[in-house]
Design a protein around this motif. Structure first.
Motif, PDB file in Angstrom:
ATOM      1  N   SER A  14       0.815  -1.225   0.000  1.00  0.00           N
ATOM      2  CA  SER A  14       0.000   0.000   0.000  1.00  0.00           C
ATOM      3  C   SER A  14       0.844   1.268   0.000  1.00  0.00           C
ATOM      4  O   SER A  14       0.533   2.227  -0.719  1.00  0.00           O
ATOM      5  CB  SER A  14      -0.946   0.014   1.191  1.00  0.00           C
ATOM      6  N   ARG A  64      -8.511  -1.984  -4.119  1.00  0.00           N
ATOM      7  CA  ARG A  64      -8.163  -2.172  -2.707  1.00  0.00           C
ATOM      8  C   ARG A  64      -9.042  -1.355  -1.758  1.00  0.00           C
ATOM      9  O   ARG A  64      -8.834  -1.350  -0.558  1.00  0.00           O
ATOM     10  CB  ARG A  64      -6.698  -1.799  -2.481  1.00  0.00           C
ATOM     11  N   TYR A  66      -9.564   2.091  -1.859  1.00  0.00           N
ATOM     12  CA  TYR A  66      -9.199   3.496  -1.664  1.00  0.00           C
ATOM     13  C   TYR A  66     -10.114   4.390  -2.494  1.00  0.00           C
ATOM     14  O   TYR A  66     -10.572   4.011  -3.573  1.00  0.00           O
ATOM     15  CB  TYR A  66      -7.754   3.757  -2.090  1.00  0.00           C
TER      16      TYR A  66
END
Length: 131
Positions: A14, A64, A66
């Protein structure tokens, strides 16, 4: 400053993925054309290629969970303080739009190994499935 090899995008931790998003935003904005040894090759091409690369980053970020400012999915957008690109057309992002080949020819096997070495020096070991 570095654009990670395109094969590594879905495998980046990340911190590196989010850092790549910030790099893309900076390069698309007022950083466009400012020399830096690890990214100079991108300036040989249309800014549209950087937009396509950035879309891959954005797609992975969304995958993911975001949230990404939707304006970055507009090819002419360059951030709040930079003028828009007048010659880049708008397109609608599709998941498979930029997956049909690499964007930058410089992202070859040698560059992939260079990126893997760079990540390893940061304590990040990524294993690629080789077919």
């Amino acid at each position: 400053m570095r654009l990670w090899h395109e094969k590594l995008i879905p495998l980046l931790p990340s911190q590196q993925l989010l850092g790549q998003h910030r790099e893309c935003c900076a390069l698309r904005g007022n950083g466009w054309g400012k020399p830096h040894s690890t990214v100079n090759y991108i300036f040989k091409y249309s800014p549209y290629k950087l937009f396509q690369y950035h879309l891959k980053i954005i797609h992975e970020m969304k995958h993911r969970g975001y949230n990404v400012q939707p304006l970055w999915e507009e090819p002419t957008y360059r951030g709040k303080s930079a003028e828009r690109h007048p010659n880049l057309k708008s397109i609608t992002f599709k998941d498979d739009q930029t997956d049909k080949g690499k964007i930058y020819p410089e992202h070859n096997e040698e560059y992939l190994n260079e990126c893997l070495d760079n990540l390893q020096k940061k304590g990040i070991n990524i294993k690629l499935n080789v077919k």
